[in-house]
Design a protein around this motif. Sequence first.
Motif, PDB file in Angstrom:
ATOM      1  N   VAL A  71       0.842  -1.115  -0.200  1.00 19.30           N
ATOM      2  CA  VAL A  71      -0.060  -0.128   0.091  1.00 19.30           C
ATOM      3  C   VAL A  71       0.968   1.270   0.080  1.00 19.30           C
ATOM      4  N   GLY A  73       1.189   5.225   0.391  1.00 18.72           N
ATOM      5  CA  GLY A  73       0.627   6.652   0.680  1.00 18.72           C
ATOM      6  C   GLY A  73       1.302   7.585  -0.077  1.00 18.72           C
ATOM      7  N   GLY A  74       2.380   8.277   0.950  1.00 17.03           N
ATOM      8  CA  GLY A  74       3.353   9.333   0.236  1.00 17.03           C
ATOM      9  C   GLY A  74       4.445   8.694  -0.215  1.00 17.03           C
ATOM     10  N   GLY A  75       4.825   7.315  -0.096  1.00 16.92           N
ATOM     11  CA  GLY A  75       5.976   6.939  -0.851  1.00 16.92           C
ATOM     12  C   GLY A  75       7.192   7.023  -0.098  1.00 16.92           C
ATOM     13  N   ASN A  77       8.520   6.062   2.905  1.00 13.05           N
ATOM     14  CA  ASN A  77       9.367   4.941   3.891  1.00 13.05           C
ATOM     15  C   ASN A  77      10.393   4.520   3.461  1.00 13.05           C
ATOM     16  N   GLY A 138       3.941  11.389   3.330  1.00 17.66           N
ATOM     17  CA  GLY A 138       2.373  11.102   3.259  1.00 17.66           C
ATOM     18  C   GLY A 138       1.816  10.967   4.798  1.00 17.66           C
ATOM     19  N   PHE A 148       5.454  12.652  14.470  1.00 11.30           N
ATOM     20  CA  PHE A 148       5.818  13.826  15.425  1.00 11.30           C
ATOM     21  C   PHE A 148       6.546  14.665  14.587  1.00 11.30           C
ATOM     22  N   VAL A 199      -6.080   2.312   5.069  1.00  7.83           N
ATOM     23  CA  VAL A 199      -6.884   3.269   5.670  1.00  7.83           C
ATOM     24  C   VAL A 199      -7.179   4.407   4.567  1.00  7.83           C
ATOM     25  N   TYR A 416      11.782   4.521  16.663  1.00  3.32           N
ATOM     26  CA  TYR A 416      10.527   4.603  15.907  1.00  3.32           C
ATOM     27  C   TYR A 416      10.212   3.730  14.769  1.00  3.32           C
TER      28      TYR A 416
HETATM   29  C1  LIG Z   1      12.500  13.035   4.341  1.00  4.26           C
HETATM   30  C2  LIG Z   1      11.676  12.364   5.644  1.00  4.26           C
HETATM   31  C3  LIG Z   1      11.595  13.051   6.501  1.00  4.26           C
HETATM   32  C4  LIG Z   1      10.435  12.396   7.485  1.00  4.26           C
HETATM   33  N1  LIG Z   1      10.226  13.300   8.665  1.00  4.26           N
HETATM   34  C5  LIG Z   1       9.538  12.530   9.511  1.00  4.26           C
HETATM   35  C6  LIG Z   1       9.127  13.320  10.708  1.00  4.26           C
HETATM   36  O1  LIG Z   1       9.523  14.487  10.874  1.00  4.26           O
HETATM   37  N2  LIG Z   1       8.400  12.825  11.852  1.00  4.26           N
HETATM   38  C7  LIG Z   1       7.898  11.661  11.564  1.00  4.26           C
HETATM   39  O2  LIG Z   1       7.079  11.086  12.364  1.00  4.26           O
HETATM   40  N3  LIG Z   1       7.932  10.673  10.488  1.00  4.26           N
HETATM   41  C8  LIG Z   1       9.364  11.306   9.554  1.00  4.26           C
HETATM   42  N4  LIG Z   1       9.483  10.548   8.423  1.00  4.26           N
HETATM   43  C9  LIG Z   1       9.054   9.279   8.445  1.00  4.26           C
HETATM   44  C10 LIG Z   1       7.580   8.937   7.820  1.00  4.26           C
HETATM   45  O3  LIG Z   1       6.670   9.148   8.772  1.00  4.26           O
HETATM   46  C11 LIG Z   1       7.674   7.349   7.126  1.00  4.26           C
HETATM   47  O4  LIG Z   1       8.682   7.283   6.219  1.00  4.26           O
HETATM   48  C12 LIG Z   1       6.595   7.041   6.865  1.00  4.26           C
HETATM   49  O5  LIG Z   1       6.260   5.698   6.586  1.00  4.26           O
HETATM   50  C13 LIG Z   1       5.975   7.911   5.583  1.00  4.26           C
HETATM   51  O6  LIG Z   1       4.560   7.699   5.184  1.00  4.26           O
HETATM   52  P1  LIG Z   1       4.196   7.734   3.524  1.00  4.26           P
HETATM   53  O7  LIG Z   1       3.000   7.542   3.532  1.00  4.26           O
HETATM   54  O8  LIG Z   1       4.788   8.710   3.012  1.00  4.26           O
HETATM   55  O9  LIG Z   1       4.876   6.430   3.125  1.00  4.26           O
HETATM   56  P2  LIG Z   1       4.700   5.239   2.159  1.00  4.26           P
HETATM   57  O10 LIG Z   1       5.974   4.545   1.859  1.00  4.26           O
HETATM   58  O11 LIG Z   1       3.743   5.219   1.210  1.00  4.26           O
HETATM   59  O12 LIG Z   1       3.768   3.939   3.493  1.00  4.26           O
HETATM   60  C14 LIG Z   1       4.633   3.510   4.736  1.00  4.26           C
HETATM   61  C15 LIG Z   1       3.981   2.560   5.150  1.00  4.26           C
HETATM   62  O13 LIG Z   1       2.680   2.705   5.488  1.00  4.26           O
HETATM   63  C16 LIG Z   1       1.685   1.784   4.785  1.00  4.26           C
HETATM   64  N5  LIG Z   1       0.609   2.849   4.278  1.00  4.26           N
HETATM   65  C17 LIG Z   1       0.799   3.835   3.745  1.00  4.26           C
HETATM   66  N6  LIG Z   1      -0.196   4.429   3.357  1.00  4.26           N
HETATM   67  C18 LIG Z   1      -1.297   3.686   3.962  1.00  4.26           C
HETATM   68  C19 LIG Z   1      -2.667   3.530   4.149  1.00  4.26           C
HETATM   69  N7  LIG Z   1      -3.570   4.703   3.679  1.00  4.26           N
HETATM   70  N8  LIG Z   1      -3.288   2.650   4.621  1.00  4.26           N
HETATM   71  C20 LIG Z   1      -2.632   1.602   5.323  1.00  4.26           C
HETATM   72  N9  LIG Z   1      -1.130   1.471   5.343  1.00  4.26           N
HETATM   73  C21 LIG Z   1      -0.691   2.730   4.551  1.00  4.26           C
HETATM   74  C22 LIG Z   1       2.579   1.358   3.676  1.00  4.26           C
HETATM   75  O14 LIG Z   1       2.348   0.003   3.214  1.00  4.26           O
HETATM   76  C23 LIG Z   1       3.899   1.546   4.194  1.00  4.26           C
HETATM   77  O15 LIG Z   1       4.020   0.168   5.260  1.00  4.26           O
HETATM   78  C24 LIG Z   1       9.934  11.169   7.404  1.00  4.26           C
HETATM   79  C25 LIG Z   1      10.390  10.530   6.157  1.00  4.26           C
HETATM   80  C26 LIG Z   1      11.088  11.028   5.226  1.00  4.26           C
HETATM   81  C27 LIG Z   1      11.524  10.295   4.157  1.00  4.26           C
END
Ligand SMILES: Cc1cc2nc3c(=O)[nH]c(=O)nc-3n(C[C@H](O)[C@H](O)[C@H](O)COP(=O)(O)OP(=O)(O)OC[C@H]3O[C@@H](n4cnc5c(N)ncnc54)[C@H](O)[C@@H]3O)c2cc1C
Length: 461
Positions: A71, A73-75, A77, A138, A148, A199, A416
């Motif tokens: 899945v 979201g913002g890609g 991870n 995301g 956070f 979600v 974390y």
């Molecule tokens: C540059 C950068 C800065 C960051 N800064 C912070 C920060 O300040 N604070 C903090 O807390 N974290 C921070 N992060 C970490 C961030 O919270 C994680 O990388 C998080 O997993 C990103 O979410 P995403 O939806 O973009 O990622 P994705 O790679 O799309 O998803 C992450 C995980 O969540 C799952 N997922 C995504 N969307 C859904 C959905 N809708 N329903 C169920 N599962 C889903 C995916 O399957 C995957 O396992 C940062 C990351 C980066 C790269």
Amino acid sequence: MKNLQTQQVRALKEGLQGPVILPGDYAYEAARKVWNAMIDKHPAAVVCCTTTADVVHAVNFARNQGLPLAVRGGGHNIAGSALCNDGLVIDLSEMRAAQVDADARRITIEGGATLADFDAATQAHGLATPLGINSTTGVAGLTLGGGFGWLSRKYGMTIDNLESAEVVTAAGEVLHASATEHPDLFWALRGGSGNFGVVTRFEFRLHPVGPNLLAGLIVFPIAEAKQVLQQYREFMDKAPDELSVWVVLRKAPPLPFLPESVHGQEVIVLALLYTGDPAQGKALVEPLFRFGVPVGTHVDVMPYVAWQKAFDPLLTPGARNYWKSHNFSELKDGLFDTVIDYIARLPSPQCEIFFGAIGGATTEPAPDAAAYAHRDARFVMNVHGRWNDPADDARGMGWARDFFKASAPYASGGVYVNFLTDDESDRVKAAYGQNYDRLAQIKRQYDPANLFSTNQNIRPA
Ligand SMILES: Cc1cc2nc3c(=O)[nH]c(=O)nc-3n(C[C@H](O)[C@H](O)[C@H](O)COP(=O)(O)OP(=O)(O)OC[C@H]3O[C@@H](n4cnc5c(N)ncnc54)[C@H](O)[C@@H]3O)c2cc1C
């Protein structure tokens, strides 16, 4: 790489409103890229969902066909868990709509929204909730791991502000989870990562924030790092929850307020945001400028949304990134010496070590109040290894791992979940901490066959 058969593609497309991207399609290469360029996965299909019904269809399809499922979201991870090999990717990036009820101080926002989408919608009403520091992250992945940022000391983790969620389960059911509906699922979503379903919609509580706040950077030479860190520690012990000050150690980027002679030199940076009245904030942050002799400062009243994007230019997608992270409940002198030692050996100009100060409201709930267990963490450290050339992988990863080991004696043992890389499966239990067993029980109830396994995985009990 496996391709779907023609009749599978037909069955997948039938009943979907959004498009399906397949290997060989023009859009495929872009669709299989995530923030971290080290991730190189080849899904059999990327389903660009536009509605909850699309998500239900895709989940049912993956389950019935026995396909791996991821899945997106913002890609963002770091572990690349938004993608899988040879399976289906549910891509939510078309589902980013937000609705704000300013009187009730609530937002509902779809599962593919970014932090920028969230802040744009809420700041139009002078409202916000704690999110991360990079606006292209995301909302979904950040929230599901805890979340956070600059507002957390005042208003808690992102999950502490979650009111409810619409979830598509492994069985293809659409559930509404909140404190009163499926409370066990709601508990698990708040820190249990992507283990419990997709979600499609989140509902958050909001707080009056800004729109203009005191924020900025104070930059000291690395020679002053130890004294800055020691004073920082004393300062944060007494700082009000309205004030967040994070520490970043790295080579100075060519920021306009820094003299050219400082560019590329190792520096220690205090990054701060004050959520209260900027005039009061100015008095409060005044001692920070005297921790040493700054080589540059840029602290001013600015729009909250501008500060939320301030680090975006340093965190653009497409670089190779390798992270290592520890939680700390206190900062010791030995840790400072270790950090300074490793900053002298940075393997690339983009690498950094930062300490995000949380504490405050994030420590108030009990460790079992939600799946996120690390209520003792006052600082989250991330070793952010970052470079462009694959030839630098071994050196950069080696540096990050060595520092991680050297700093481990000072850490709390927790980590974390959102900062774990894909080679850290041995740390997954530490990430869920004391809540792992309950999470495994809830996983058995909502996803007994572990359909949602492309994540920091919790195995069904
Ligand atoms: C540059 C950068 C800065 C960051 N800064 C912070 C920060 O300040 N604070 C903090 O807390 N974290 C921070 N992060 C970490 C961030 O919270 C994680 O990388 C998080 O997993 C990103 O979410 P995403 O939806 O973009 O990622 P994705 O790679 O799309 O998803 C992450 C995980 O969540 C799952 N997922 C995504 N969307 C859904 C959905 N809708 N329903 C169920 N599962 C889903 C995916 O399957 C995957 O396992 C940062 C990351 C980066 C790269």
